[in-house]
Design an enzyme around this catalytic site. Structure first.
Site, PDB file in Angstrom:
ATOM      1  N   LYS A   1      31.031  26.313  30.312  1.00  0.00           N
ATOM      2  CA  LYS A   1      30.376  27.578  29.989  1.00  0.00           C
ATOM      3  C   LYS A   1      29.317  27.896  31.035  1.00  0.00           C
ATOM      4  O   LYS A   1      28.480  27.048  31.393  1.00  0.00           O
ATOM      5  CB  LYS A   1      29.738  27.510  28.596  1.00  0.00           C
ATOM      6  CG  LYS A   1      30.742  27.409  27.456  1.00  0.00           C
ATOM      7  CD  LYS A   1      31.523  28.695  27.276  1.00  0.00           C
ATOM      8  CE  LYS A   1      32.412  28.641  26.042  1.00  0.00           C
ATOM      9  NZ  LYS A   1      33.119  29.917  25.796  1.00  0.00           N
TER      10      LYS A   1
ATOM     11  N   ASP B   1      38.995  37.982  28.246  1.00  0.00           N
ATOM     12  CA  ASP B   1      38.844  37.346  26.934  1.00  0.00           C
ATOM     13  C   ASP B   1      38.315  38.367  25.938  1.00  0.00           C
ATOM     14  O   ASP B   1      39.068  38.988  25.201  1.00  0.00           O
ATOM     15  CB  ASP B   1      37.936  36.125  27.031  1.00  0.00           C
ATOM     16  CG  ASP B   1      37.784  35.392  25.694  1.00  0.00           C
ATOM     17  OD1 ASP B   1      38.354  35.847  24.683  1.00  0.00           O
ATOM     18  OD2 ASP B   1      37.098  34.359  25.659  1.00  0.00           O
TER      19      ASP B   1
ATOM     20  N   LYS C   1      43.455  34.855  21.569  1.00  0.00           N
ATOM     21  CA  LYS C   1      42.882  34.089  20.457  1.00  0.00           C
ATOM     22  C   LYS C   1      43.342  34.723  19.152  1.00  0.00           C
ATOM     23  O   LYS C   1      43.211  35.941  18.975  1.00  0.00           O
ATOM     24  CB  LYS C   1      41.355  34.072  20.526  1.00  0.00           C
ATOM     25  CG  LYS C   1      40.800  33.323  21.732  1.00  0.00           C
ATOM     26  CD  LYS C   1      39.285  33.362  21.768  1.00  0.00           C
ATOM     27  CE  LYS C   1      38.747  32.616  22.989  1.00  0.00           C
ATOM     28  NZ  LYS C   1      37.283  32.724  23.123  1.00  0.00           N
TER      29      LYS C   1
ATOM     30  N   GLU D   1      36.734  33.150  32.982  1.00  0.00           N
ATOM     31  CA  GLU D   1      36.909  34.043  31.842  1.00  0.00           C
ATOM     32  C   GLU D   1      35.756  35.038  31.753  1.00  0.00           C
ATOM     33  O   GLU D   1      34.586  34.667  31.920  1.00  0.00           O
ATOM     34  CB  GLU D   1      36.957  33.239  30.540  1.00  0.00           C
ATOM     35  CG  GLU D   1      38.185  32.391  30.335  1.00  0.00           C
ATOM     36  CD  GLU D   1      38.141  31.703  28.992  1.00  0.00           C
ATOM     37  OE1 GLU D   1      37.924  32.389  27.961  1.00  0.00           O
ATOM     38  OE2 GLU D   1      38.298  30.473  28.951  1.00  0.00           O
TER      39      GLU D   1
ATOM     40  N   ASP E   1      33.804  29.896  31.950  1.00  0.00           N
ATOM     41  CA  ASP E   1      33.761  31.025  31.025  1.00  0.00           C
ATOM     42  C   ASP E   1      32.351  31.577  30.976  1.00  0.00           C
ATOM     43  O   ASP E   1      31.423  30.889  30.534  1.00  0.00           O
ATOM     44  CB  ASP E   1      34.200  30.567  29.631  1.00  0.00           C
ATOM     45  CG  ASP E   1      34.274  31.712  28.628  1.00  0.00           C
ATOM     46  OD1 ASP E   1      34.025  32.866  29.015  1.00  0.00           O
ATOM     47  OD2 ASP E   1      34.597  31.445  27.461  1.00  0.00           O
TER      48      ASP E   1
END
Length: 363
Positions: free
Chosen positions: A161, A240, A264, A215, A189
């Protein structure tokens, strides 16, 4: 076959430690467990795992919507998944995670009725595939420790992250590469954390770390900005938070805004739309990842069936339950050395521990 009842439960599992991304910090997985009971003795299960900064819904909004959907579905054919979506589709924009729970429960029933695991029912034959494992934002030292712990557990690809100050993000990645070298995959991400200028600067500076893709570098609504980042970045861009629906997929393709899709179930509203997005991506030569929120192995197993059914889904980020303090799921997908193996039982091939189910608050 008809739906007799829908059991609704609060589904809460504390995390081992707080998990931080640019959008906030999570301490508990708070969702809703759904059990769709039929008059044929077949029960299908599903779960929601909402994260309000992304999906817009919460556990409480899911519970309210679940009460209404329960009454709408009673007496209906559970095998008619398309019709069920049309019936409850008005809830998709406000409660996508809950629609995902109902959707996977209906697929569970469909697979059990057919005597096939869902991924095979959908024509798939992919029984094993790799998943990454995620490290949240922390000090470089703590992030290195997190990666090293997961490396020791057998994982070979790490999702890191980022999305804070670009210089600090570069320092975090430098520390991780210094610790583990370049034999292992890293993907990042940003969770919308950067401006366009910050994203371009950061990604150019991160090229040396051999990043697989980034992402959602910027704001979900700034599709033009995402395209600009893609045009200037040496690292591929994955949509995303900009990608919820099949319609979003078409918009991203038309804008030439990204290189990859992150699907997702909790954003898309379940397996049905997840598969649609993957096939749209395939038509545009855009490879996909199957990602997650912080579901248990119930929701992750449903996502794994989608992965197993579709050749255009080539990446997986199905690690949500690793952060849970306990695992209340029986059977389902298995994870060893970073590799997921799908169950071969009919339906989703997963259930909730009966002893744990008795402890849950029923709606």
């Amino acid at each position: 076959m008809k739906i007799q009842d829908v059991e609704i439960y609060y589904f809460d599992i504390p995390l081992k430690e707080p998990f931080t991304i640019t959008l906030g910090t999570i301490t508990t997985s708070s969702g809703v467990l759904i059990r769709v009971v039929t008059d044929a003795g077949i029960t299908g299960i599903g779960e929601s795992s909402p994260f309000q900064p992304v999906t817009g819904d919460t556990q409480e909004t899911n519970v309210v919507a679940a009460r209404a959907i329960r009454e709408m579905l009673k007496g209906k054919d559970p095998l008619a998944i398309e019709s069920a979506h049309k019936l409850v589709g008005g809830f998709l924009h406000s409660n996508p995670a809950l629609i995902a729970a109902f959707d996977m429960a209906l697929y569970d029933i469909l697979g059990k009725a057919a005597g096939l695991p869902v991924f095979r029912l959908l024509g798939g034959d992919k029984t094993t595939f790799e998943t990454d494992v995620t490290t949240g934002i922390d000090t470089p030292e703590n992030m290195v420790k997190s990666v090293q712990t997961r490396l020791a557990a057998g994982f070979k690809t790490f999702k890191i992250k980022v999305g804070m100050d670009p210089d600090a993000d570069v320092a975090r990645l430098q520390a991780i590469r210094d610790a583990i070298g370049y034999d292992y995959g890293i993907r990042i991400d940003a969770n919308q954390g950067w401006t366009v200028a910050q994203a371009v600067t950061a990604l150019k500076a991160m090229e040396k770390f051999k990043i697989q893709f980034c992402e959602q570098p910027g704001l979900y609504s700034d599709i033009a900005g995402m395209k600009q980042v893609r045009d200037e970045s040496p690292i591929g861009i994955m949509a995303d938070e900009s990608l919820f629906s099949p319609t979003d997929a078409l918009k991203l393709i038309n804008a030439a805004a990204c290189d990859y899709f992150n699907i997702k179930l909790m954003k898309a509203g379940g397996m049905t739309n997840g598969l649609r997005i993957a096939l749209i991506g395939e038509a545009a030569n855009i490879r996909c990842m199957l990602g997650c929120m912080i579901e248990t192995r119930l929701g992750l197993t449903a996502a794994a069936h989608v992965h197993g059914a579709c050749g255009n889904i080539v990446f997986a980020d199905l690690d949500g339950y690793f952060s849970h303090t306990f695992d209340p799921i029986v059977d389902g997908m298995a994870v060893k050395d970073g590799m997921i193996t799908l169950p071969e039982k009919p339906g989703l091939g997963v259930d909730v521990d009966p002893a744990f189910l008795k402890k849950l608050k029923r709606v």
